[in-house]
Design an enzyme around this catalytic site. Sequence first.
Site, short mmCIF file in Angstrom:
data_model
loop_
_atom_site.label_atom_id
_atom_site.label_comp_id
_atom_site.label_asym_id
_atom_site.label_seq_id
_atom_site.Cartn_x
_atom_site.Cartn_y
_atom_site.Cartn_z
N CYS A 80 0.84 -1.20 0.00
CA CYS A 80 0.00 0.00 0.00
C CYS A 80 0.88 1.25 0.00
O CYS A 80 1.72 1.42 0.87
CB CYS A 80 -0.89 0.00 1.24
SG CYS A 80 -1.88 1.48 1.36
N CYS A 86 -1.05 6.08 6.88
CA CYS A 86 -2.44 5.76 7.21
C CYS A 86 -2.49 4.98 8.52
O CYS A 86 -1.59 4.24 8.83
CB CYS A 86 -3.04 4.94 6.07
SG CYS A 86 -4.58 4.12 6.43
N CYS A 89 -3.64 -0.05 8.94
CA CYS A 89 -2.87 -1.30 9.09
C CYS A 89 -1.59 -1.02 9.89
O CYS A 89 -1.07 0.08 9.84
CB CYS A 89 -2.44 -1.85 7.72
SG CYS A 89 -3.78 -2.34 6.65
N CYS A 167 -7.73 0.82 -1.46
CA CYS A 167 -7.27 0.22 -0.20
C CYS A 167 -7.13 -1.28 -0.43
O CYS A 167 -8.12 -1.96 -0.71
CB CYS A 167 -8.29 0.53 0.89
SG CYS A 167 -7.96 -0.30 2.44
N GLN A 291 -19.83 -9.16 10.71
CA GLN A 291 -18.37 -9.38 10.71
C GLN A 291 -17.77 -8.84 9.42
O GLN A 291 -18.33 -9.09 8.34
CB GLN A 291 -18.08 -10.87 10.83
CG GLN A 291 -18.44 -11.46 12.18
CD GLN A 291 -17.38 -11.20 13.24
OE1 GLN A 291 -16.33 -10.60 12.97
NE2 GLN A 291 -17.66 -11.64 14.45
N TYR A 320 -23.31 -12.60 24.43
CA TYR A 320 -22.77 -11.52 23.58
C TYR A 320 -23.01 -11.88 22.11
O TYR A 320 -22.09 -11.93 21.31
CB TYR A 320 -21.27 -11.31 23.81
CG TYR A 320 -20.86 -11.15 25.25
CD1 TYR A 320 -20.84 -9.89 25.84
CD2 TYR A 320 -20.49 -12.26 26.02
CE1 TYR A 320 -20.44 -9.73 27.16
CE2 TYR A 320 -20.10 -12.11 27.35
CZ TYR A 320 -20.07 -10.85 27.91
OH TYR A 320 -19.68 -10.71 29.21
N GLU A 341 -27.81 -10.38 24.19
CA GLU A 341 -27.03 -9.26 23.65
C GLU A 341 -27.62 -7.97 24.21
O GLU A 341 -28.83 -7.85 24.35
CB GLU A 341 -27.13 -9.32 22.11
CG GLU A 341 -26.87 -8.04 21.35
CD GLU A 341 -25.45 -7.52 21.48
OE1 GLU A 341 -24.49 -8.31 21.35
OE2 GLU A 341 -25.31 -6.31 21.74
N ASP A 389 -18.63 -14.60 23.44
CA ASP A 389 -17.87 -13.83 22.45
C ASP A 389 -17.91 -12.36 22.86
O ASP A 389 -18.55 -11.53 22.21
CB ASP A 389 -18.50 -14.03 21.05
CG ASP A 389 -17.73 -13.29 19.95
OD1 ASP A 389 -16.63 -12.78 20.21
OD2 ASP A 389 -18.25 -13.24 18.82
N CYS A 416 -11.48 -11.50 21.14
CA CYS A 416 -10.71 -10.61 20.27
C CYS A 416 -9.60 -9.94 21.06
O CYS A 416 -8.97 -9.01 20.58
CB CYS A 416 -11.63 -9.57 19.63
SG CYS A 416 -12.56 -8.62 20.83
N1 SAH Z 1 -21.04 -12.87 18.57
C1 SAH Z 1 -21.29 -11.75 17.69
C2 SAH Z 1 -20.86 -10.38 18.22
C3 SAH Z 1 -19.69 -10.32 19.16
S1 SAH Z 1 -19.13 -8.68 19.50
C4 SAH Z 1 -20.70 -12.03 16.32
O1 SAH Z 1 -19.88 -12.92 16.18
O2 SAH Z 1 -21.06 -11.35 15.38
C5 SAH Z 1 -19.57 -8.49 21.19
C6 SAH Z 1 -21.01 -8.11 21.42
O3 SAH Z 1 -21.23 -8.00 22.82
C7 SAH Z 1 -21.43 -6.77 20.83
O4 SAH Z 1 -22.53 -7.00 19.99
C8 SAH Z 1 -21.85 -5.93 22.07
O5 SAH Z 1 -22.94 -5.09 21.82
C9 SAH Z 1 -22.21 -6.99 23.06
N2 SAH Z 1 -22.14 -6.66 24.49
C10 SAH Z 1 -21.30 -5.82 25.13
N3 SAH Z 1 -21.48 -5.88 26.46
C11 SAH Z 1 -22.47 -6.79 26.69
C12 SAH Z 1 -23.08 -7.31 27.88
N4 SAH Z 1 -22.72 -6.90 29.09
N5 SAH Z 1 -24.04 -8.26 27.71
C13 SAH Z 1 -24.41 -8.69 26.49
N6 SAH Z 1 -23.86 -8.22 25.35
C14 SAH Z 1 -22.90 -7.29 25.44
#
Ligand code: SAH
Length: 464
Positions: A80, A86, A89, A167, A291, A320, A341, A389, A416
């Site tokens: 790039c 930038c 990355c 990009c 995603q 989550y 969520e 997650d 993550c």
């Molecule tokens: N599993 C999903 C998103 C994961 S990202 C996927 O793979 O697409 C993490 C998520 O947790 C986000 O959507 C965020 O809004 C949510 N989040 C954050 N704090 C939270 C809580 N205390 N309870 C429930 N969800 C929550």
Amino acid sequence: MAKPKFPVPVQKNEYYEIDITGLGHEGEGVGKVEGFTVFVPRAVPGERVKAKITKLQKTYAFGRLIDTITTSPDRAEPPCPIYHRCGGCQMQHLSYEAQLRHKRQTVVDALTRIGKLEGVTVHETLGMDEPWSYRNKAQVPLGEIDGRLAVGFYAPRTHEIIEMQGCPIQHPYNDEIVHATKEILQELGIKHYDEQTHTGLVRHIIGRVGFHTGETMVVLVTNGRKLPHVDALVSKLRERIPHLVSIIQNVNTQQTNVIFGRETITLWGSDSITDTIGEIKFDISARSFFQVNPVQTEVLYGKTLEYAQLTGAETVIDAYCGIGTISLFLAQKAKAVYGVEVVPEAIEDAKKNAALNGLENAHFEVGGAEVVIPRWHSEGIKPDVIVVDPPRKGCEEELLQAIVEMKPERVVYVSCNPSTLARDLRYLEDNGFRTVEVQPVDMFPHTFHVECVTMLVRKDQSEM
Ligand code: SAH
């Protein structure tokens, strides 16, 4: 400022030769001068470099790479042209193979240092065969350079626009959308927004692509509802972007860094685009979370499903759950899935997507996972598998406590952030679970982000 206990061996604006021995959290090279840590962005482990100290703190310093005295075979030429300016990355100067090695090492280091976990298998990072053009969403601010309309990205830690012609991590359709839209705005004399003076109109151009369907959407985020020449704008966009199915305006009149405002108007076509992950179809509207790397998402969720070891008889909780992507993936193979969520719009999307795919065994609820899951426990829901997650800050301790009390056979932890993952694994290890294996998956090639999936089993279920 308190005086440091020992004399600091480096001085600001001075030059030093440093052996780079590792990489920091954000992909910067790390080395020492007489035991004092210096971070040198763009320097590679194994290299001896000359660096100029630009920032000095009590226990560490930052240096600018001036010259490489010895060069590592892991160093790569960034494709790039604006990589060095930038902020998007951080790792294009490393070969892809070295990036994958480094990401695995980050996980191993976190598990040992923070989690004090011994003997856990951490697999090689699952990377992409073709680690370019992987993003399905571009969010590009507009600005002015020498009196011309420009699109680009912000330089690190600033709001200075670095002009971008293309990009390399974006799907080519997104580059096409962004540049065609910019040209059309220029032709029609529609002004860009200036955040200094809070005047002007178009703040961001957003392009979204369904990788499997080829459908695309353009969103114009505007500082005000009135959009001049709207008919000409729509017909020019349709003419020049052939795969477009949706043209959206979003109104954001706040002085804020948040991209989207509350009001969303469909100017032409559909309100959303569709895409698939595996067999599951998703409806993606302008503001839906989805995603950004659909190819690797399939790899990540495939691993999640493998670690969940479903036979069709299980009750699963997906904490989550966002728009229910993992929940729906698992619902194909489970008796019932319960997703929770905190964002109400995401749960609306999750319910819509469940209906779109005819998955009646997926149930969704809005709320904090740490509140809703203990309530499910008291209502008698007995999960065989719990998937979590969480965002970067990891799981709330109340949730981990609820997992311990609910005694699922397995926990699958999608993370993550290796540091909070390691912290939470320690808690689960101390309370009856065993970490079996960890699979890093490269969701964001050329950035420092590391994603991984971990399988845990209950100790009284395994050999103990
Ligand atoms: N599993 C999903 C998103 C994961 S990202 C996927 O793979 O697409 C993490 C998520 O947790 C986000 O959507 C965020 O809004 C949510 N989040 C954050 N704090 C939270 C809580 N205390 N309870 C429930 N969800 C929550």
